[in-house]
Design an enzyme around this catalytic site. Structure first.
Site, PDB file in Angstrom:
ATOM      1  N   CYS A 109       0.839  -1.346  -0.176  1.00 25.96           N
ATOM      2  CA  CYS A 109       0.009   0.131  -0.052  1.00 25.96           C
ATOM      3  C   CYS A 109       1.036   1.329   0.083  1.00 25.96           C
ATOM      4  CB  CYS A 109      -0.925  -0.107   1.331  1.00 25.96           C
ATOM      5  SG  CYS A 109      -1.307   1.595   2.148  1.00 25.96           S
ATOM      6  N   GLU A 110       0.726   2.197  -0.946  1.00 23.76           N
ATOM      7  CA  GLU A 110       1.508   3.187  -1.073  1.00 23.76           C
ATOM      8  C   GLU A 110       1.182   4.388  -0.020  1.00 23.76           C
ATOM      9  OE1 GLU A 110       0.831   4.742  -5.153  1.00 23.76           O
ATOM     10  OE2 GLU A 110      -0.701   6.087  -4.385  1.00 23.76           O
ATOM     11  N   HIS A 111       0.223   4.310   0.883  1.00 20.81           N
ATOM     12  CA  HIS A 111      -0.033   5.038   1.905  1.00 20.81           C
ATOM     13  C   HIS A 111       0.622   4.952   2.975  1.00 20.81           C
ATOM     14  CE1 HIS A 111      -4.101   5.676  -0.685  1.00 20.81           C
ATOM     15  NE2 HIS A 111      -3.184   6.653  -0.951  1.00 20.81           N
ATOM     16  N   HIS A 112       0.853   3.624   3.330  1.00 18.84           N
ATOM     17  CA  HIS A 112       1.279   3.286   4.811  1.00 18.84           C
ATOM     18  C   HIS A 112       2.635   2.355   4.671  1.00 18.84           C
ATOM     19  CE1 HIS A 112      -3.003   4.052   5.557  1.00 18.84           C
ATOM     20  NE2 HIS A 112      -2.484   4.732   6.721  1.00 18.84           N
ATOM     21  N   GLN A 150      -4.768  -0.853  -4.669  1.00 18.37           N
ATOM     22  CA  GLN A 150      -5.276  -1.912  -5.388  1.00 18.37           C
ATOM     23  C   GLN A 150      -6.119  -1.521  -6.642  1.00 18.37           C
ATOM     24  OE1 GLN A 150      -7.438  -4.494  -2.589  1.00 18.37           O
ATOM     25  NE2 GLN A 150      -8.936  -5.184  -4.383  1.00 18.37           N
ATOM     26  N   HIS A 178      -5.975  -5.454   3.452  1.00 20.84           N
ATOM     27  CA  HIS A 178      -4.963  -4.450   3.612  1.00 20.84           C
ATOM     28  C   HIS A 178      -4.565  -4.429   4.864  1.00 20.84           C
ATOM     29  CE1 HIS A 178      -5.652  -2.191  -0.356  1.00 20.84           C
ATOM     30  NE2 HIS A 178      -6.393  -3.148  -0.508  1.00 20.84           N
ATOM     31  N   CYS A 180      -2.919  -2.117   6.500  1.00 20.45           N
ATOM     32  CA  CYS A 180      -3.242  -0.688   7.197  1.00 20.45           C
ATOM     33  C   CYS A 180      -4.593  -0.721   7.848  1.00 20.45           C
ATOM     34  CB  CYS A 180      -2.725   0.240   6.094  1.00 20.45           C
ATOM     35  SG  CYS A 180      -3.921   0.267   4.736  1.00 20.45           S
TER      36      CYS A 180
END
Ligand SMILES: Nc1nc2c(ncn2[C@@H]2O[C@H](COP(=O)(O)OP(=O)(O)OP(=O)(O)O)[C@@H](O)[C@H]2O)c(=O)[nH]1
Ligand SMILES: [Zn+2]
Length: 221
Positions: A109-112, A150, A178, A180
């Protein structure tokens, strides 16, 4: 090989620094030339210090190098062209659905920068040419090895198959968990995220769409 952050710093004096743990000690993982291993090691040491750890305690000495190797592996698909797996096609007199289901993957996941893991299901309607079944899984495996969401994973795979195989229809369904959402933040273990990308006949023809979704749903899980 990309220069490390140390190389880029004119004030750094490599000769006065203690020798670092060799960063590439995992004999099984191929070296990823796109990755600046020493820069990741430096950053991990900073993070460890920032959370209140002692990066120099024995148990953590090799951790920066391990994390560098891990990122090199997890992001191995960042600079590559996954479409190359779809170049070797062969002619076959078959124009019905080809479905490969339950292709397991692990992406980031590119956010976390936490993993999301699950399965991809890929179907396509050939237009005279088909591809080796394993190649569909290779595409998923490679596209997954990038920081992303995703939705992007799903439509990147669909676009590649549509473009490279000139398929009359493509359906990609991805289901994943996920980390996260399960191990931090909202903390909902068991939550599942489903995404789909439909192209060609699977998008425009309700009968084809329902047929492929029926096959995927019947097979999934
Ligand atoms: N659409 C989408 N969102 C994702 C994906 N992976 C993680 N996210 C979401 O990215 C969002 C980031 O939200 P932010 O509010 O910027 O960050 P945050 O404060 O850490 O959010 P929380 O997870 O709600 O604690 C979260 O809602 C995540 O659930 C993904 O693959 N697709
Ligand atoms: Zn996330």
């Amino acid at each position: 090989m990309i220069a490390s952050s140390k190389d880029a710093n004119p004030d750094s004096d490599a000769s006065s620094k203690p020798e670092k743990t060799p960063f590439f000690v995992d004999k099984n993982a191929p070296k990823n030339d796109a990755v600046d291993y020493p820069a990741i090691e430096d950053a991990v040491r900073v993070i460890l210090g920032a959370v209140g750890e002692d990066p120099d305690r024995e148990g953590l000495l090799e951790t920066p190098a391990r994390v560098a190797r891990m990122y090199a592996e997890m992001f191995a698909g960042l600079k590559s062209d996954p479409g190359r797996h779809l170049e070797k096609v062969f002619e076959e007199d078959y124009d019905e659905i080809v479905l490969v289901r339950d292709i397991s993957f692990c992406s980031m996941c590119e956010h976390h920068l936490l993993p999301f893991t699950g399965k991809a299901h890929i179907a396509y309607l050939p237009s005279g040419k088909v591809v080796g079944l394993s190649k569909l899984a290779r595409v998923v495996e490679e596209v997954a090895r990038r920081p992303q969401v995703q939705e992007r994973l799903t439509h990147t795979v669909a676009n590649l198959i549509e473009d490279r195989l000139s398929a009359r229809g493509v359906a990609v369904v991805v289901e994943s968990t996920h980390s996260c959402m399960t191990m931090r933040g909202i903390r909902k273990p068991g939550s599942l995220c489903l995404t789909s990308a439909m192209r060609g006949a699977f998008k425009t023809d309700p009968k084809s769409r329902s047929e492929v979704l029926g096959l995927i749903n019947r097979s999934a899980g």
